[in-house]
Design a protein around this motif. Structure first.
Motif, PDB file in Angstrom:
ATOM      1  N   GLU A 198       0.827  -1.205   0.000  1.00 22.80           N
ATOM      2  CA  GLU A 198       0.000   0.000   0.000  1.00 22.80           C
ATOM      3  C   GLU A 198       0.863   1.257   0.000  1.00 22.80           C
ATOM      4  O   GLU A 198       0.562   2.224  -0.709  1.00 22.80           O
ATOM      5  CB  GLU A 198      -0.943   0.001   1.202  1.00 22.80           C
ATOM      6  N   ILE A 199       1.933   1.251   0.768  1.00 21.85           N
ATOM      7  CA  ILE A 199       2.850   2.395   0.805  1.00 21.85           C
ATOM      8  C   ILE A 199       3.464   2.614  -0.572  1.00 21.85           C
ATOM      9  O   ILE A 199       3.538   3.752  -1.053  1.00 21.85           O
ATOM     10  CB  ILE A 199       3.950   2.185   1.871  1.00 21.85           C
ATOM     11  N   ASP A 200       3.881   1.526  -1.208  1.00 25.14           N
ATOM     12  CA  ASP A 200       4.467   1.640  -2.551  1.00 25.14           C
ATOM     13  C   ASP A 200       3.463   2.213  -3.539  1.00 25.14           C
ATOM     14  O   ASP A 200       3.809   3.073  -4.364  1.00 25.14           O
ATOM     15  CB  ASP A 200       4.971   0.281  -3.036  1.00 25.14           C
ATOM     16  N   GLN A 201       2.218   1.766  -3.464  1.00 23.84           N
ATOM     17  CA  GLN A 201       1.174   2.291  -4.353  1.00 23.84           C
ATOM     18  C   GLN A 201       0.914   3.770  -4.079  1.00 23.84           C
ATOM     19  O   GLN A 201       0.752   4.561  -5.022  1.00 23.84           O
ATOM     20  CB  GLN A 201      -0.127   1.498  -4.183  1.00 23.84           C
ATOM     21  N   LEU A 202       0.873   4.150  -2.819  1.00 17.98           N
ATOM     22  CA  LEU A 202       0.639   5.552  -2.468  1.00 17.98           C
ATOM     23  C   LEU A 202       1.787   6.444  -2.937  1.00 17.98           C
ATOM     24  O   LEU A 202       1.554   7.558  -3.422  1.00 17.98           O
ATOM     25  CB  LEU A 202       0.426   5.698  -0.958  1.00 17.98           C
ATOM     26  N   LYS A 203       3.019   5.964  -2.803  1.00 11.48           N
ATOM     27  CA  LYS A 203       4.159   6.741  -3.289  1.00 11.48           C
ATOM     28  C   LYS A 203       4.060   6.957  -4.791  1.00 11.48           C
ATOM     29  O   LYS A 203       4.336   8.054  -5.291  1.00 11.48           O
ATOM     30  CB  LYS A 203       5.477   6.032  -2.956  1.00 11.48           C
ATOM     31  N   LEU A 204       3.667   5.919  -5.504  1.00  8.03           N
ATOM     32  CA  LEU A 204       3.496   6.032  -6.953  1.00  8.03           C
ATOM     33  C   LEU A 204       2.412   7.052  -7.295  1.00  8.03           C
ATOM     34  O   LEU A 204       2.592   7.893  -8.180  1.00  8.03           O
ATOM     35  CB  LEU A 204       3.161   4.665  -7.556  1.00  8.03           C
ATOM     36  N   GLN A 205       1.310   7.011  -6.564  1.00  3.39           N
ATOM     37  CA  GLN A 205       0.224   7.964  -6.800  1.00  3.39           C
ATOM     38  C   GLN A 205       0.676   9.394  -6.516  1.00  3.39           C
ATOM     39  O   GLN A 205       0.318  10.323  -7.249  1.00  3.39           O
ATOM     40  CB  GLN A 205      -0.991   7.616  -5.939  1.00  3.39           C
ATOM     41  N   VAL A 206       1.449   9.582  -5.471  1.00  7.62           N
ATOM     42  CA  VAL A 206       1.957  10.919  -5.141  1.00  7.62           C
ATOM     43  C   VAL A 206       2.865  11.416  -6.262  1.00  7.62           C
ATOM     44  O   VAL A 206       2.779  12.583  -6.679  1.00  7.62           O
ATOM     45  CB  VAL A 206       2.700  10.910  -3.782  1.00  7.62           C
ATOM     46  N   GLU A 207       3.732  10.559  -6.766  1.00  5.10           N
ATOM     47  CA  GLU A 207       4.609  10.957  -7.868  1.00  5.10           C
ATOM     48  C   GLU A 207       3.801  11.333  -9.105  1.00  5.10           C
ATOM     49  O   GLU A 207       4.123  12.307  -9.794  1.00  5.10           O
ATOM     50  CB  GLU A 207       5.611   9.845  -8.194  1.00  5.10           C
ATOM     51  N   GLN A 208       2.751  10.574  -9.384  1.00  8.61           N
ATOM     52  CA  GLN A 208       1.895  10.892 -10.524  1.00  8.61           C
ATOM     53  C   GLN A 208       1.205  12.239 -10.323  1.00  8.61           C
ATOM     54  O   GLN A 208       1.102  13.046 -11.257  1.00  8.61           O
ATOM     55  CB  GLN A 208       0.863   9.784 -10.747  1.00  8.61           C
ATOM     56  N   LEU A 209       0.743  12.505  -9.119  1.00  9.71           N
ATOM     57  CA  LEU A 209       0.110  13.796  -8.818  1.00  9.71           C
ATOM     58  C   LEU A 209       1.102  14.945  -8.947  1.00  9.71           C
ATOM     59  O   LEU A 209       0.753  16.024  -9.457  1.00  9.71           O
ATOM     60  CB  LEU A 209      -0.498  13.780  -7.415  1.00  9.71           C
ATOM     61  N   LYS A 210       2.329  14.727  -8.494  1.00 13.33           N
ATOM     62  CA  LYS A 210       3.343  15.771  -8.630  1.00 13.33           C
ATOM     63  C   LYS A 210       3.597  16.085 -10.106  1.00 13.33           C
ATOM     64  O   LYS A 210       3.711  17.258 -10.483  1.00 13.33           O
ATOM     65  CB  LYS A 210       4.640  15.342  -7.938  1.00 13.33           C
ATOM     66  N   LYS A 211       3.676  15.042 -10.933  1.00 12.35           N
ATOM     67  CA  LYS A 211       3.888  15.259 -12.368  1.00 12.35           C
ATOM     68  C   LYS A 211       2.713  16.020 -12.979  1.00 12.35           C
ATOM     69  O   LYS A 211       2.910  16.914 -13.808  1.00 12.35           O
ATOM     70  CB  LYS A 211       4.088  13.920 -13.082  1.00 12.35           C
ATOM     71  N   GLN A 212       1.505  15.673 -12.569  1.00 11.40           N
ATOM     72  CA  GLN A 212       0.326  16.366 -13.083  1.00 11.40           C
ATOM     73  C   GLN A 212       0.354  17.836 -12.678  1.00 11.40           C
ATOM     74  O   GLN A 212       0.028  18.715 -13.484  1.00 11.40           O
ATOM     75  CB  GLN A 212      -0.961  15.707 -12.581  1.00 11.40           C
TER      76      GLN A 212
END
Length: 76
Positions: A32-46
């Motif tokens: 779950e932490i790994d998935q959340l980190k990925l989502q945060v990175e995607q949001l930062k890129k957006q």
């Protein structure tokens, strides 16, 4: 003596089950932490894309400010 051995074996069995359950929880939480980190990175890129697209006018400054606030609130 025999009863004590049985008691120790029973306790060990419960401890092994508990350790296995805890391992499952830790593994799931790490996923779950790994998935959340990925989502945060995607949001930062957006957010960066929004800022790059709105470089002119007040909307660009607002987006840039939002990105700075967003980045500073994340300490990953």
């Amino acid at each position: 003596m025999k009863d004590e051995l049985i008691e120790l074996q029973t306790q060990m069995s419960f401890q092994e089950d508990t350790v296995a359950q805890l391992n499952d929880v830790v593994t799931r939480q790490q996923q779950e932490i790994d998935q959340l980190k990925l989502q945060v990175e995607q949001l930062k890129k957006q957010m960066q894309e929004v800022v790059a697209g709105d470089v002119e006018g007040d909307s660009g400054r607002s987006a840039a400010s939002a990105l700075l606030i967003f980045n500073s609130s994340l300490q990953l």
